[in-house]
Enzyme design. Structure first.
Site, PDB file in Angstrom:
ATOM      1  N   ARG A   1       0.853  -1.185   0.000  1.00 19.15           N
ATOM      2  CA  ARG A   1       0.000   0.000   0.000  1.00 19.15           C
ATOM      3  C   ARG A   1       0.892   1.239   0.000  1.00 19.15           C
ATOM      4  O   ARG A   1       2.113   1.101   0.032  1.00 19.15           O
ATOM      5  CB  ARG A   1      -0.907  -0.003   1.225  1.00 19.15           C
ATOM      6  CG  ARG A   1      -0.119   0.100   2.508  1.00 19.15           C
ATOM      7  CD  ARG A   1      -1.047   0.002   3.678  1.00 19.15           C
ATOM      8  NE  ARG A   1      -0.798   1.085   4.610  1.00 19.15           N
ATOM      9  CZ  ARG A   1      -1.344   1.115   5.811  1.00 19.15           C
ATOM     10  NH1 ARG A   1      -2.190   0.180   6.184  1.00 19.15           N
ATOM     11  NH2 ARG A   1      -1.084   2.103   6.624  1.00 19.15           N
TER      12      ARG A   1
ATOM     13  N   ASN B   1      -5.147   8.273   3.626  1.00 17.97           N
ATOM     14  CA  ASN B   1      -4.809   7.675   4.916  1.00 17.97           C
ATOM     15  C   ASN B   1      -3.314   7.873   5.126  1.00 17.97           C
ATOM     16  O   ASN B   1      -2.514   7.369   4.344  1.00 17.97           O
ATOM     17  CB  ASN B   1      -5.125   6.175   4.900  1.00 17.97           C
ATOM     18  CG  ASN B   1      -4.941   5.540   6.266  1.00 17.97           C
ATOM     19  OD1 ASN B   1      -5.702   5.824   7.194  1.00 17.97           O
ATOM     20  ND2 ASN B   1      -3.934   4.701   6.406  1.00 17.97           N
ATOM     21  N   GLU B   2      -2.956   8.641   6.111  1.00 21.19           N
ATOM     22  CA  GLU B   2      -1.539   8.831   6.464  1.00 21.19           C
ATOM     23  C   GLU B   2      -0.659   9.087   5.238  1.00 21.19           C
ATOM     24  O   GLU B   2       0.013   8.169   4.744  1.00 21.19           O
ATOM     25  CB  GLU B   2      -0.999   7.602   7.185  1.00 21.19           C
ATOM     26  CG  GLU B   2      -1.678   7.307   8.481  1.00 21.19           C
ATOM     27  CD  GLU B   2      -1.098   6.082   9.168  1.00 21.19           C
ATOM     28  OE1 GLU B   2      -0.614   5.189   8.461  1.00 21.19           O
ATOM     29  OE2 GLU B   2      -1.138   6.039  10.397  1.00 21.19           O
TER      30      GLU B   2
ATOM     31  N   GLU C   1      -7.175   6.592  15.070  1.00 19.16           N
ATOM     32  CA  GLU C   1      -6.782   5.187  15.130  1.00 19.16           C
ATOM     33  C   GLU C   1      -5.883   4.938  16.332  1.00 19.16           C
ATOM     34  O   GLU C   1      -5.015   5.753  16.641  1.00 19.16           O
ATOM     35  CB  GLU C   1      -5.936   4.794  13.917  1.00 19.16           C
ATOM     36  CG  GLU C   1      -6.633   4.647  12.614  1.00 19.16           C
ATOM     37  CD  GLU C   1      -5.646   4.188  11.531  1.00 19.16           C
ATOM     38  OE1 GLU C   1      -4.654   3.497  11.842  1.00 19.16           O
ATOM     39  OE2 GLU C   1      -5.865   4.541  10.380  1.00 19.16           O
TER      40      GLU C   1
ATOM     41  N   GLU D   1      -2.076  -7.393   7.511  1.00 16.96           N
ATOM     42  CA  GLU D   1      -2.243  -6.974   8.909  1.00 16.96           C
ATOM     43  C   GLU D   1      -3.203  -7.884   9.660  1.00 16.96           C
ATOM     44  O   GLU D   1      -3.931  -7.436  10.546  1.00 16.96           O
ATOM     45  CB  GLU D   1      -2.683  -5.505   8.962  1.00 16.96           C
ATOM     46  CG  GLU D   1      -1.554  -4.584   8.531  1.00 16.96           C
ATOM     47  CD  GLU D   1      -1.794  -3.117   8.817  1.00 16.96           C
ATOM     48  OE1 GLU D   1      -2.959  -2.702   8.832  1.00 16.96           O
ATOM     49  OE2 GLU D   1      -0.802  -2.404   9.013  1.00 16.96           O
TER      50      GLU D   1
ATOM     51  N   HIS E   1      -2.866  -7.749  13.380  1.00 20.92           N
ATOM     52  CA  HIS E   1      -3.055  -6.483  14.080  1.00 20.92           C
ATOM     53  C   HIS E   1      -4.343  -6.557  14.897  1.00 20.92           C
ATOM     54  O   HIS E   1      -5.356  -7.064  14.432  1.00 20.92           O
ATOM     55  CB  HIS E   1      -3.125  -5.335  13.075  1.00 20.92           C
ATOM     56  CG  HIS E   1      -3.018  -4.004  13.731  1.00 20.92           C
ATOM     57  ND1 HIS E   1      -4.095  -3.391  14.327  1.00 20.92           N
ATOM     58  CD2 HIS E   1      -1.965  -3.201  13.923  1.00 20.92           C
ATOM     59  CE1 HIS E   1      -3.686  -2.250  14.852  1.00 20.92           C
ATOM     60  NE2 HIS E   1      -2.407  -2.107  14.618  1.00 20.92           N
TER      61      HIS E   1
HETATM   62  C1  GAL Z   1      -2.035   2.741  10.676  1.00 21.78           C
HETATM   63  C2  GAL Z   1      -2.774   2.688   9.364  1.00 21.78           C
HETATM   64  C3  GAL Z   1      -3.822   1.600   9.373  1.00 21.78           C
HETATM   65  C4  GAL Z   1      -3.237   0.317   9.896  1.00 21.78           C
HETATM   66  C5  GAL Z   1      -2.640   0.558  11.228  1.00 21.78           C
HETATM   67  C6  GAL Z   1      -2.024  -0.682  11.814  1.00 21.78           C
HETATM   68  O1  GAL Z   1      -0.868   3.480  10.624  1.00 21.78           O
HETATM   69  O2  GAL Z   1      -3.402   3.900   9.081  1.00 21.78           O
HETATM   70  O3  GAL Z   1      -4.309   1.428   8.068  1.00 21.78           O
HETATM   71  O4  GAL Z   1      -2.255  -0.118   9.014  1.00 21.78           O
HETATM   72  O5  GAL Z   1      -1.605   1.521  11.118  1.00 21.78           O
HETATM   73  O6  GAL Z   1      -1.151  -0.391  12.861  1.00 21.78           O
END
Ligand code: GAL
Length: 661
Positions: free
Chosen positions: A115, A153-154, A307, A355, A358
């Site tokens: 990504r 996103n970021e 987040e 992920e 996660h």
């Molecule tokens: C963030 C990101 C998310 C996900 C998350 C996992 O930085 O915006 O999409 O990847 O980390 O830690």
């Protein structure tokens, strides 16, 4: 447009997270509705990584599936934070526009399969991003579920391709005006780097040895501006069809490809992602660090934690479990500091994909799990805090923070490889956090007059305007601590002649630094007051300042290490080395005492965090978080919004939100 629009729409604080229903099917969606109701989720971030589904081939959109989810969420009482999916272009995009893929300094062009593979300077990417943002806004701009727009996103990817080079040259012309001015600014007389045409100027691609520092810092500034322009284009494409607030989620704490002050001015609501890199109390301190930065980027206005992780922390290659109760403690750490809610990545833990390990609100194990129970309890707690919406935090101390200084500390060839930006910044914030003091961050050129104490831990680069501003701050009555190597260079990365730092700050400090004397790795030195120090020392002379501690040994024996100068109505302290933790804490205690800054809620023992949120009409709430393993009595019994009951103590690891009188 402001945070208020969002909290009014939600009727309180936000609770929920990233929701990726495209990874599942109808049975799970039904369960999602039920579990979101149980957990009191009121906001779901949808579509962050959905580009391939939304636009399966260039210019052909498929919105039907998303219509279904937005309608379903709306029927379930969950508002939507709708993302533009531009952080993850689909494979067809890469193959059609290979020139829009980012290039590393070594010249490797990246490809899809992960990504964040895009170059914000590539025209094809910018066109595609504007187009899909506009198409989404046209379709959903006034959808009843829609509460917030989440652009991208970021934004994190750096690129060194030819598009980046072309855009960099345009930016440089605007900044420097002429090639002569650029040559002068970058000091190209050194190492035969003189440019005779703009086309010769390149991004900082791989070189044989150290890069030109001016080029490095200008490239980072340019990249931040280019990224901000890409954000603005999407935001404006959305605004043409929708009146809901627009944000992009910023990544904290460690990544620094953007000037977050500038982003803070362009979003309707500052939103941040926060993932600490250590569990335990370090995570709590890191939470405060991230949250105080977020509020500061928002100019003190309410902001939103977009987040965080639920039950795990990524620490040095391991997924470590959080302690029971950390989900509440970390979330309240953010809410205490002005977040208008607590959101997570993500709602349901993915079964497959990069992920899949996660953490999430609904883990692989399902709702019968510690995580989901803690999430549900948190949802209940957040629902009880609706009255905090719109209130914020008033800090009396600030830590100076500037991306130019960060980028300047990243260049090669500084006097010590141990000169670092983020470490000292975190340490300065931590020493105040440990003392129970809530701090803002401020830019060196901001109006600082509302702060009684300002710490400047890591300002290797200080602009002339910044130096003049700090002098004004002290003159006007402020207490300032400037730490080693500050103001070593100006905004062009030029060293100051005649002694460091820049003249206006030198006068305020009443000192003149003659030479930097970095220490060897692991070398420790001792000062005359017994404190120990590492990393750095300086040969300096006082010019009006009093010496509070000297170096004890070696070439600098007897010369000043810590000084104080009464200047105008204030005082300016200079610390020319890096003190150990005890020495730094003692110094902070002295500065706090002299500037009259203390905890907002005095009388609590160490390890109990207390922050006050203030409403415009004078109402106040104390948010308390007990990091200790034993119960702690409250200063006086009070009603706790978390439980709705009267509380007289904080349980071990317990939290409370008290209405202040
Ligand atoms: C963030 C990101 C998310 C996900 C998350 C996992 O930085 O915006 O999409 O990847 O980390 O830690």
């Amino acid at each position: 447009m402001t945070a208020r629009q969002l909290t009014d729409r939600l009727g309180g604080l936000a609770f929920g997270g990233d929701y990726n229903p495209e990874q599942w099917g109808p049975e799970v969606w039904k369960e999602d509705d039920e579990l979101m109701r149980l957990a009191r989720v009121n906001l779901a971030t949808v579509g962050v990584f959905s580009w391939a589904l939304l636009e399966p081939e260039e210019g052909r959109y498929d919105f039907d599936w998303l219509d279904g989810h937005l309608d379903r969420l709306h029927a379930a009482g969950v508002a939507v934070d709708l993302a533009t999916p531009t952080a993850s272009p689909p494979p067809w995009f890469t193959l059609a526009h290979p020139d829009a893929m980012p290039v590393t300094p070594e010249g490797t062009r990246l490809t899809h399969g992960s990504r964040d593979t895009y170059c914000v300077a590539a025209p094809a990417y910018r066109r595609a991003a504007r187009r899909i943002a506009g198409a989404l806004a046209e379709r959903y701009g006034d959808h009843p579920a829609l509460a917030l727009w989440h652009v991208h996103n970021e934004y994190v990817t750096l690129c060194h391709c030819d598009h980046a080079a072309a855009a960099f040259r345009v930016w440089l012309r605007a900044r420097h005006g002429s090639l002569d001015a650029l040559n002068e600014a970058w000091g190209t007389a050194f190492w035969s780097q003189h440019y005779t045409s703009w086309e010769q100027v390149l991004p900082p691609r791989a070189t044989q040895w150290h890069q030109n520092p001016g080029l490095l810092v200008d490239f980072r500034r340019f990249w931040s501006d280019e990224t901000l322009a890409a954000y603005r284009e999407q935001r404006d494409a959305i605004r043409a069809h929708s009146d809901r607030p627009v944000t992009t989620n910023l990544m904290l704490p460690g990544y620094q490809n953007l000037d977050l002050w500038a982003f803070g001015r362009e979003v309707d609501l500052v939103t941040v992602n926060h993932y600490p890199s250590e569990p335990g109390v370090a995570a709590a301190a890191d939470t405060a660090f991230a949250a105080d930065r977020a509020r500061s980027f928002a100019g003190g206005a309410p902001w939103l934690l977009m987040e965080q992780g639920t039950n795990t922390v990524y620490a040095k290659g391991r997924v470590l479990a959080k302690e029971p109760g950390d989900i509440l403690r970390h979330s309240l750490g953010h809410v205490a500091r002005g977040s208008e809610g607590a959101l997570f990545f993500q709602w349901r833990q993915s079964r497959a994909g990069a992920e899949q390990w996660h953490s999430a609100m609904v883990p692989h194990a399902g709702p019968d799990s510690r995580t989901f129970r803690e999430v549900t309890a948190l949802g209940e707690a957040v629902a009880g805090l609706a009255e905090l919406a719109g209130s914020t935090v008033l800090a009396r101390a600030a830590v100076l923070h500037d991306s130019d200084a960060w980028w300047a500390t990243d260049v090669q060839g500084l006097p010590s490889s141990e000169l670092d930006y983020l470490g000292p910044l975190q340490r300065a914030h931590r020493v105040l956090w440990d003392a129970g003091v809530t701090a803002d961050f401020a830019h060196p050129e901001h109006d600082l007059s509302r702060y009684r104490l300002v710490l400047a831990p890591a300002l290797v680069l200080l602009s002339d305007a910044g130096a003049a501003n700090l002098r004004r701050y002290v003159e006007g009555g402020g207490t300032l601590l400037v730490q080693h190597a500050a103001g070593a260079v100006d905004e062009r990365m030029h060293s100051h002649l005649g002694g460091y730092p820049a003249a206006p700050l030198r006068e305020a400090l009443g000192i003149r630094v003659e030479e930097y004397r970095p220490l060897r790795e692991h070398e420790q030195i001792v000062l005359s007051d017994g404190t120990r120090a590492t990393v750095w020392s300086e040969s300096l002379r006082t010019e009006g300042a009093e010496t509070l501690a000297t170096y004890l040994h070696g070439m600098l024996a007897g010369s000043p290490a810590l000084t104080r100068h009464r200047f105008g109505a204030g005082q300016a302290w200079y610390l020319s080395t890096r003190l150990d933790d005890t020495g730094y804490a003692d110094l902070a205690a002295r500065l706090l005492a002299e500037s009259g800054v203390g905890p907002e809620l005095p009388g609590l023992p160490d390890g109990v965090e207390a922050v006050t949120r203030h409403a415009a009409d004078g109402r106040r709430w104390h948010v308390l978080i007990n990091h200790r393993a034993e119960a702690v009595p409250l200063p006086e019994p009070a009603n706790d919004l978390l439980t709705g009951a009267r509380a007289s103590e904080l349980a071990p690891g317990g939290c409370a939100v008290l209405r202040a009188h």
